[in-house]
Design a protein around this motif. Structure first.
Motif, PDB file in Angstrom:
ATOM      1  N   GLU A   1      30.679  85.420   8.705  1.00 21.31           N
ATOM      2  CA  GLU A   1      30.606  84.104   8.106  1.00 21.31           C
ATOM      3  C   GLU A   1      31.958  83.596   7.640  1.00 21.31           C
ATOM      4  OE1 GLU A   1      27.866  83.234   4.823  1.00 21.31           O
ATOM      5  OE2 GLU A   1      26.356  84.176   6.089  1.00 21.31           O
ATOM      6  N   ARG A   2      32.762  84.480   7.108  1.00 24.79           N
ATOM      7  CA  ARG A   2      33.945  84.016   6.387  1.00 24.79           C
ATOM      8  C   ARG A   2      35.217  83.972   7.223  1.00 24.79           C
ATOM      9  NH1 ARG A   2      32.282  83.576   1.206  1.00 24.79           N
ATOM     10  NH2 ARG A   2      30.583  84.927   0.582  1.00 24.79           N
TER      11      ARG A   2
ATOM     12  N   ALA B   1      41.997  82.914  -9.248  1.00 20.70           N
ATOM     13  CA  ALA B   1      41.648  81.491  -9.363  1.00 20.70           C
ATOM     14  C   ALA B   1      40.898  80.983  -8.139  1.00 20.70           C
ATOM     15  CB  ALA B   1      42.921  80.671  -9.587  1.00 20.70           C
ATOM     16  N   ALA B   2      41.118  81.619  -6.987  1.00 17.45           N
ATOM     17  CA  ALA B   2      40.501  81.164  -5.731  1.00 17.45           C
ATOM     18  C   ALA B   2      39.050  81.607  -5.593  1.00 17.45           C
ATOM     19  CB  ALA B   2      41.311  81.674  -4.544  1.00 17.45           C
ATOM     20  N   HIS B   3      38.605  82.502  -6.471  1.00 21.03           N
ATOM     21  CA  HIS B   3      37.212  82.978  -6.449  1.00 21.03           C
ATOM     22  C   HIS B   3      36.803  83.458  -5.061  1.00 21.03           C
ATOM     23  CE1 HIS B   3      36.847  81.500 -10.522  1.00 21.03           C
ATOM     24  NE2 HIS B   3      37.186  80.291 -10.136  1.00 21.03           N
ATOM     25  N   LEU B   4      37.579  84.385  -4.532  1.00 14.85           N
ATOM     26  CA  LEU B   4      37.316  84.931  -3.202  1.00 14.85           C
ATOM     27  C   LEU B   4      36.147  85.915  -3.262  1.00 14.85           C
ATOM     28  CD1 LEU B   4      41.042  85.619  -2.307  1.00 14.85           C
ATOM     29  CD2 LEU B   4      39.659  83.706  -1.479  1.00 14.85           C
ATOM     30  N   HIS B   5      35.386  85.971  -2.190  1.00 14.30           N
ATOM     31  CA  HIS B   5      34.236  86.867  -2.127  1.00 14.30           C
ATOM     32  C   HIS B   5      34.313  87.723  -0.871  1.00 14.30           C
ATOM     33  CE1 HIS B   5      32.427  84.766  -5.486  1.00 14.30           C
ATOM     34  NE2 HIS B   5      32.693  83.624  -4.873  1.00 14.30           N
ATOM     35  N   PRO B   6      33.817  88.948  -0.917  1.00 11.62           N
ATOM     36  CA  PRO B   6      33.861  89.831   0.253  1.00 11.62           C
ATOM     37  C   PRO B   6      33.129  89.232   1.460  1.00 11.62           C
ATOM     38  CG  PRO B   6      33.278  91.064  -1.716  1.00 11.62           C
ATOM     39  CD  PRO B   6      33.238  89.617  -2.092  1.00 11.62           C
TER      40      PRO B   6
END
Length: 200
Positions: free
Chosen positions: A3-4, A57-62
């Motif tokens: 997805e990412r 700050a970017a709120h990255l997710h796996p």
């Protein structure tokens, strides 16, 4: 592809200071891989700790299929100690691995040698090169220890020192294209880890 997709972490070299968006090496790499546009978390001047704060700050997710990391030139430029770089680079590497879910889907790119560029005229070019080599040795050691992928573009930067933008410092899109040739095999191998995931 998941997805990412593709996440590129770094500083001026990753954001492509002085080149059009299409000339940035992560964008060129995504094109060569035939994947969607990368998410880039990078700003000119960032050190390891500043990149870490920006990632917060970017709120990255796996869930990224490929994560690239190129960071450290500004630590060297500001005279920050190598021991601090090791500690902070390692923390970033572990975060990158967490975002990719597998160390084999993380590609670390070496720091180019800005000491060979016109910008470094009048400075101690040899000393800059030695310091860059020290930082790269640390990054390579930690990368391979973690079973992530390592790509050396420092030699390309030295061999093609004149391929820079108007500031006399940052690589041109043409030099970045040479980087992409070096990065591409490891990036393709990383994507193969995605396609094989869950298979015997």
């Amino acid at each position: 592809m998941g997805e990412r997709g593709f996440l590129a972490l770094g500083d001026s070299y990753t954001i492509g200071e002085g080149v059009p968006e299409a000339g940035r090496w992560p964008v060129q790499l995504a094109h060569r891989l035939d994947v969607g546009a990368p998410r880039i978390v990078a700003t000119t001047g960032w050190t390891t700790d500043e990149l870490s704060a920006a990632m917060d700050a970017a709120h990255l997710h796996p869930g990224y299929d490929l994560v690239t990391l190129l960071i450290g030139v500004n630590n060297q430029y500001r005279g920050r100690p190598a021991a601090e770089y090791r500690e902070q680079f390692l923390a970033l590497l572990h975060r990158a691995i967490g975002l990719a879910g597998d160390a084999r889907r993380v590609v670390v790119v070496s720091i180019p040698d800005w000491g060979v560029t016109p910008f470094a005229e009048g400075r101690d070019r040899a000393a800059i090169g030695r310091e860059i080599d020290t930082f790269n040795a640390i990054a390579k050691d930690e990368t391979l220890r973690a079973f992530a992928r390592w790509v050396d573009v420092t030699g390309i930067s030295r061999e093609h020192a004149g391929m820079v933008v108007g500031d006399g410092l940052h690589p041109s899109a043409a030099q970045y294209a040479l980087w992409v040739e070096a990065i591409l095999p490891e990036a393709r191998a990383a994507f193969r880890e995605v396609s094989h995931q869950g298979k015997p």
